[in-house]
Design a protein around this motif. Structure first.
Motif, PDB file in Angstrom:
ATOM      1  N   SER A 382       0.845  -1.196   0.000  1.00  0.00           N
ATOM      2  CA  SER A 382       0.000   0.000   0.000  1.00  0.00           C
ATOM      3  C   SER A 382       0.883   1.250   0.000  1.00  0.00           C
ATOM      4  CB  SER A 382      -0.902   0.017   1.246  1.00  0.00           C
ATOM      5  OG  SER A 382      -0.103   0.151   2.416  1.00  0.00           O
ATOM      6  N   THR A 383       0.261   2.402  -0.261  1.00  0.00           N
ATOM      7  CA  THR A 383       1.009   3.670  -0.188  1.00  0.00           C
ATOM      8  C   THR A 383       1.465   3.934   1.240  1.00  0.00           C
ATOM      9  OG1 THR A 383      -1.056   4.898   0.131  1.00  0.00           O
ATOM     10  CG2 THR A 383      -0.246   4.692  -2.125  1.00  0.00           C
ATOM     11  N   GLN A 384       0.641   3.499   2.219  1.00  0.00           N
ATOM     12  CA  GLN A 384       1.005   3.709   3.620  1.00  0.00           C
ATOM     13  C   GLN A 384       2.276   2.944   3.981  1.00  0.00           C
ATOM     14  OE1 GLN A 384      -2.059   2.951   2.558  1.00  0.00           O
ATOM     15  NE2 GLN A 384      -3.105   4.902   2.969  1.00  0.00           N
ATOM     16  N   ALA A 385       2.440   1.752   3.401  1.00  0.00           N
ATOM     17  CA  ALA A 385       3.631   0.957   3.694  1.00  0.00           C
ATOM     18  C   ALA A 385       4.880   1.575   3.076  1.00  0.00           C
ATOM     19  CB  ALA A 385       3.429  -0.465   3.176  1.00  0.00           C
ATOM     20  N   MET A 386       4.712   2.232   1.939  1.00  0.00           N
ATOM     21  CA  MET A 386       5.850   2.850   1.249  1.00  0.00           C
ATOM     22  C   MET A 386       6.235   4.193   1.867  1.00  0.00           C
ATOM     23  SD  MET A 386       6.058   3.767  -2.804  1.00  0.00           S
ATOM     24  CE  MET A 386       7.328   4.832  -3.489  1.00  0.00           C
ATOM     25  N   ARG A 387       5.285   4.883   2.474  1.00  0.00           N
ATOM     26  CA  ARG A 387       5.492   6.256   2.925  1.00  0.00           C
ATOM     27  C   ARG A 387       6.669   6.430   3.892  1.00  0.00           C
ATOM     28  NH1 ARG A 387       0.238   7.848   4.565  1.00  0.00           N
ATOM     29  NH2 ARG A 387      -0.160   8.139   2.341  1.00  0.00           N
ATOM     30  N   PRO A 388       6.892   5.541   4.888  1.00  0.00           N
ATOM     31  CA  PRO A 388       8.031   5.749   5.805  1.00  0.00           C
ATOM     32  C   PRO A 388       9.389   5.760   5.093  1.00  0.00           C
ATOM     33  CG  PRO A 388       6.491   4.173   6.730  1.00  0.00           C
ATOM     34  CD  PRO A 388       6.051   4.409   5.318  1.00  0.00           C
ATOM     35  N   LYS A 389       9.515   4.953   4.033  1.00  0.00           N
ATOM     36  CA  LYS A 389      10.771   4.927   3.297  1.00  0.00           C
ATOM     37  C   LYS A 389      10.993   6.249   2.557  1.00  0.00           C
ATOM     38  CE  LYS A 389      11.078   0.719   4.686  1.00  0.00           C
ATOM     39  NZ  LYS A 389      11.946   0.412   5.865  1.00  0.00           N
ATOM     40  N   VAL A 390       9.914   6.760   1.985  1.00  0.00           N
ATOM     41  CA  VAL A 390      10.005   8.045   1.293  1.00  0.00           C
ATOM     42  C   VAL A 390      10.325   9.150   2.290  1.00  0.00           C
ATOM     43  CG1 VAL A 390       8.731   9.759  -0.056  1.00  0.00           C
ATOM     44  CG2 VAL A 390       8.447   7.317  -0.539  1.00  0.00           C
ATOM     45  N   ARG A 391       9.717   9.080   3.467  1.00  0.00           N
ATOM     46  CA  ARG A 391       9.975  10.083   4.494  1.00  0.00           C
ATOM     47  C   ARG A 391      11.441  10.062   4.914  1.00  0.00           C
ATOM     48  NH1 ARG A 391       6.858   8.256   8.375  1.00  0.00           N
ATOM     49  NH2 ARG A 391       4.985   9.062   7.348  1.00  0.00           N
ATOM     50  N   ASP A 392      12.028   8.874   5.011  1.00  0.00           N
ATOM     51  CA  ASP A 392      13.451   8.774   5.366  1.00  0.00           C
ATOM     52  C   ASP A 392      14.319   9.469   4.314  1.00  0.00           C
ATOM     53  OD1 ASP A 392      12.824   7.355   7.627  1.00  0.00           O
ATOM     54  OD2 ASP A 392      13.253   5.381   6.746  1.00  0.00           O
ATOM     55  N   LEU A 393      13.954   9.323   3.050  1.00  0.00           N
ATOM     56  CA  LEU A 393      14.713   9.964   1.970  1.00  0.00           C
ATOM     57  C   LEU A 393      14.543  11.480   2.007  1.00  0.00           C
ATOM     58  CD1 LEU A 393      13.884   7.475  -0.929  1.00  0.00           C
ATOM     59  CD2 LEU A 393      16.042   7.656   0.329  1.00  0.00           C
ATOM     60  N   GLU A 394      13.360  11.935   2.358  1.00  0.00           N
ATOM     61  CA  GLU A 394      13.117  13.374   2.440  1.00  0.00           C
ATOM     62  C   GLU A 394      13.915  14.003   3.573  1.00  0.00           C
ATOM     63  OE1 GLU A 394       8.952  13.715   2.933  1.00  0.00           O
ATOM     64  OE2 GLU A 394       8.479  13.305   0.825  1.00  0.00           O
ATOM     65  N   GLU A 395      14.015  13.306   4.689  1.00  0.00           N
ATOM     66  CA  GLU A 395      14.686  13.861   5.867  1.00  0.00           C
ATOM     67  C   GLU A 395      16.172  14.094   5.640  1.00  0.00           C
ATOM     68  OE1 GLU A 395      13.740  11.212   9.035  1.00  0.00           O
ATOM     69  OE2 GLU A 395      11.714  12.048   9.348  1.00  0.00           O
ATOM     70  N   ILE A 396      16.769  13.363   4.714  1.00  0.00           N
ATOM     71  CA  ILE A 396      18.190  13.582   4.423  1.00  0.00           C
ATOM     72  C   ILE A 396      18.377  14.264   3.067  1.00  0.00           C
ATOM     73  CG2 ILE A 396      19.019  11.713   5.887  1.00  0.00           C
ATOM     74  CD1 ILE A 396      19.235   9.954   3.421  1.00  0.00           C
ATOM     75  N   ASN A 397      17.314  14.898   2.586  1.00  0.00           N
ATOM     76  CA  ASN A 397      17.360  15.746   1.391  1.00  0.00           C
ATOM     77  C   ASN A 397      17.766  14.998   0.127  1.00  0.00           C
ATOM     78  OD1 ASN A 397      17.100  18.194  -0.013  1.00  0.00           O
ATOM     79  ND2 ASN A 397      19.272  18.699   0.259  1.00  0.00           N
ATOM     80  N   LEU A 398      17.295  13.772  -0.017  1.00  0.00           N
ATOM     81  CA  LEU A 398      17.507  13.049  -1.270  1.00  0.00           C
ATOM     82  C   LEU A 398      16.281  13.130  -2.175  1.00  0.00           C
ATOM     83  CD1 LEU A 398      19.449   9.811  -0.228  1.00  0.00           C
ATOM     84  CD2 LEU A 398      20.343  12.035  -0.943  1.00  0.00           C
ATOM     85  N   THR A 399      15.104  13.324  -1.579  1.00  0.00           N
ATOM     86  CA  THR A 399      13.881  13.482  -2.374  1.00  0.00           C
ATOM     87  C   THR A 399      13.053  14.617  -1.797  1.00  0.00           C
ATOM     88  OG1 THR A 399      12.545  11.946  -1.053  1.00  0.00           O
ATOM     89  CG2 THR A 399      13.799  11.009  -2.894  1.00  0.00           C
ATOM     90  N   VAL A 400      12.108  15.075  -2.599  1.00  0.00           N
ATOM     91  CA  VAL A 400      11.128  16.062  -2.163  1.00  0.00           C
ATOM     92  C   VAL A 400       9.768  15.611  -2.676  1.00  0.00           C
ATOM     93  CG1 VAL A 400      11.458  17.525  -4.191  1.00  0.00           C
ATOM     94  CG2 VAL A 400      10.548  18.526  -2.092  1.00  0.00           C
ATOM     95  N   SER A 401       8.721  15.856  -1.899  1.00  0.00           N
ATOM     96  CA  SER A 401       7.391  15.363  -2.273  1.00  0.00           C
ATOM     97  C   SER A 401       6.356  16.475  -2.202  1.00  0.00           C
ATOM     98  CB  SER A 401       6.952  14.226  -1.345  1.00  0.00           C
ATOM     99  OG  SER A 401       7.819  13.118  -1.438  1.00  0.00           O
ATOM    100  N   SER A 402       5.337  16.338  -3.035  1.00  0.00           N
ATOM    101  CA  SER A 402       4.140  17.160  -2.924  1.00  0.00           C
ATOM    102  C   SER A 402       2.946  16.239  -3.082  1.00  0.00           C
ATOM    103  CB  SER A 402       4.117  18.259  -3.992  1.00  0.00           C
ATOM    104  OG  SER A 402       4.106  17.692  -5.280  1.00  0.00           O
ATOM    105  N   VAL A 403       1.838  16.593  -2.460  1.00  0.00           N
ATOM    106  CA  VAL A 403       0.666  15.722  -2.424  1.00  0.00           C
ATOM    107  C   VAL A 403      -0.453  16.359  -3.233  1.00  0.00           C
ATOM    108  CG1 VAL A 403      -1.032  14.585  -0.952  1.00  0.00           C
ATOM    109  CG2 VAL A 403       1.312  14.878  -0.151  1.00  0.00           C
ATOM    110  N   ASP A 404      -1.076  15.577  -4.069  1.00  0.00           N
ATOM    111  CA  ASP A 404      -2.205  16.041  -4.873  1.00  0.00           C
ATOM    112  C   ASP A 404      -3.419  15.176  -4.543  1.00  0.00           C
ATOM    113  OD1 ASP A 404      -4.047  16.768  -6.755  1.00  0.00           O
ATOM    114  OD2 ASP A 404      -2.608  16.851  -8.407  1.00  0.00           O
ATOM    115  N   GLU A 405      -4.307  15.730  -3.709  1.00  0.00           N
ATOM    116  CA  GLU A 405      -5.461  14.941  -3.295  1.00  0.00           C
ATOM    117  C   GLU A 405      -6.399  14.614  -4.450  1.00  0.00           C
ATOM    118  OE1 GLU A 405      -4.473  17.720  -1.973  1.00  0.00           O
ATOM    119  OE2 GLU A 405      -4.321  17.579   0.207  1.00  0.00           O
ATOM    120  N   SER A 406      -6.371  15.443  -5.510  1.00  0.00           N
ATOM    121  CA  SER A 406      -7.329  15.245  -6.592  1.00  0.00           C
ATOM    122  C   SER A 406      -6.890  14.179  -7.585  1.00  0.00           C
ATOM    123  CB  SER A 406      -7.540  16.565  -7.346  1.00  0.00           C
ATOM    124  OG  SER A 406      -6.340  16.953  -7.983  1.00  0.00           O
ATOM    125  N   ASP A 407      -5.608  13.827  -7.574  1.00  0.00           N
ATOM    126  CA  ASP A 407      -5.127  12.834  -8.532  1.00  0.00           C
ATOM    127  C   ASP A 407      -3.900  12.149  -7.948  1.00  0.00           C
ATOM    128  OD1 ASP A 407      -4.291  11.290 -10.612  1.00  0.00           O
ATOM    129  OD2 ASP A 407      -4.255  12.876 -12.104  1.00  0.00           O
TER     130      ASP A 407
END
Length: 431
Positions: A382-407
């Motif tokens: 699920s997206t929920q299972a993937m989210r912590p890994k993405v958050r770890d990457l964001e915290e060390i400035n390897l990725t950046v995310s934006s959320v689009d509720e409509s799509d």
């Protein structure tokens, strides 16, 4: 500017600031002929407002700046009767935006634009407000005092010269300031063919979600987006404004979304060569990053122009401070060695789980972008299972995310410049 002067240049030829709206700036905009034509056409052909989207660092602001400048020059030089004139300031939206205050700030800038262009507009037969200089003077004073500032404006219903009136108070605006400036605009630009002032709202991705963007623009529909004589350009990144075109409340107010793609690889050498020629003080000056080296950086950072320019500046600073002697023959090799050393240093300070590295590598393989909805291809349930890994990457400035509720299918997770360097190290340099 001592460094650049010593290197033989007028300034930082790798400056990441938007290209200035000048003849020199127009010469520096490369690889955007088709996009310029589209922006200029949409600014001149209707009262609908522009939506422009593209990755951060792709050059959207420079494109808009030069397009508006070119149109204004046509008017100033009498080759066009349509006055498309950009205001000097750009605007930004915030989640807690006071729409009424925002509108007043926009109209303040319009007053200044009227003042700066008063003579040319009047000479060309446009209906311009004779009181604009005094209104502009009032706006520039923190405290409005004495008979020397007293004047009567039709529609304001008051004389502002008999007492102190703080510039921050609501007295002036609430007495009809907005109505008067809107009337100025309507009288000066009654029809599409007359033109209008171009106002840009930039960096809309800072609102973080497309829902916030849509809600704010809908709240501005009847206060800002319907002012005759103002052509809005709404600019954002990371898919943040794409859903706005589907809003029923905004239907008919906006052009179709204009997507700005990265500059084509074949245009990159000309882009940097023009900067070198424009900034170079003498023919013997050697640019720290030439066409070949810049193409290497542009490719390494996923065709992100801003990142390539930024790292060209960093490399130039490194060479200057370390007294590295650069020539046309050795600079590309020195640049590559410096990039590899920089990438290794960043990578050596990172500690992630194998599964998080798997997510990171998967994003890189997909061109530096993915969506939370791609979770299955990353072997998550699920997206929920993937989210912590993405958050770890964001915290060390390897990725950046934006959320689009409509799509949720939008590609909203992307590599940062550090992410591209680490990806480069892992794919080509790592053990």
């Amino acid at each position: 500017m001592a460094m650049w002067d010593d290197l033989g240049f007028e300034g930082n030829l790798y400056d990441t600031a938007p290209i200035p709206p000048t003849p020199e700036g127009a010469n520096l905009l490369v690889g955007r002929k088709k996009e310029l034509r589209k922006v200029e056409n949409r600014l001149t052909s209707s009262n609908q407002h522009l939506l422009i989207e593209g990755d951060s660092g792709v050059g959207k602001t420079s494109l808009i700046s030069i397009a508006a400048f070119r149109l204004a020059q046509k008017f100033y030089e009498n080759s066009s009767d349509q006055a498309i004139i950009p205001v000097k300031s750009t605007f930004q939206l915030s989640p807690n935006l006071d729409v009424r205050e925002f509108k007043r700030n926009v109209l303040y800038e319009v007053v200044r634009a009227f003042e700066e262009n008063f003579d040319v507009l009047k000479r060309r037969g446009f209906s311009v407000p004779e009181d604009v200089k005094r209104v502009s003077s009032w706006l520039s004073d923190p405290v409005f005092k004495g008979p020397e500032f007293g004047f009567q404006l039709a529609g304001f219903g008051g004389n502002y010269g008999n007492s102190s009136e703080p510039n921050t108070s609501s007295g002036f605006s609430d007495s009809g300031f907005e109505n008067v400036v809107e009337r100025w605009l309507e009288n000066c630009f009654p029809n599409v063919e007359n033109g209008g002032f171009v106002c840009v709202i930039d960096n809309m991705e800072l609102l973080e979600t497309s829902k916030k963007v849509r809600d704010l623009l809908e709240s501005m529909r009847d206060t800002c987006l319907n002012i005759k004589g103002i052509r809005w350009v709404l600019c954002g990144a990371r898919g943040i404004i794409g859903s706005v075109t589907a809003s029923p409340r905004l239907e008919g107010r906006l052009h179709d979304l204009l997507k700005v793609e990265p500059i084509a690889d074949e245009a990159v050498p000309l882009l940097i060569d023009k900067r070198i020629l424009s900034y170079r003080k003498n023919e013997t000056a050697v640019a720290p990053v030439g066409a070949k080296g810049f193409g290497y950086l542009y490719d390494l950072f996923g065709n992100n122009l801003r990142s390539a320019l930024s790292y060209s500046t960093k490399f130039s600073t490194y060479c200057y401070e370390e007294e590295v002697v650069l020539t046309d023959d050795n600079r590309d090799e020195i640049l590559r060695n410096w990039v590899e050393s920089t990438a290794k240093e960043i990578y050596s300070n990172i500690s992630l789980t194998p599964k998080t590295w798997e997510v990171f590598d998967g994003i890189a393989v997909r061109g530096g972008k993915c969506s939370p909805n791609d979770y299955e291809s990353f072997n998550f349930s699920s997206t929920q299972a993937m989210r912590p890994k993405v958050r770890d990457l964001e915290e060390i400035n390897l990725t950046v995310s934006s959320v689009d509720e409509s799509d949720r299918r939008r590609k909203t997770i992307s590599l940062t410049s550090n992410g591209w360097l680490v990806s480069h190290y892992r794919s080509t340099l790592g053990d």
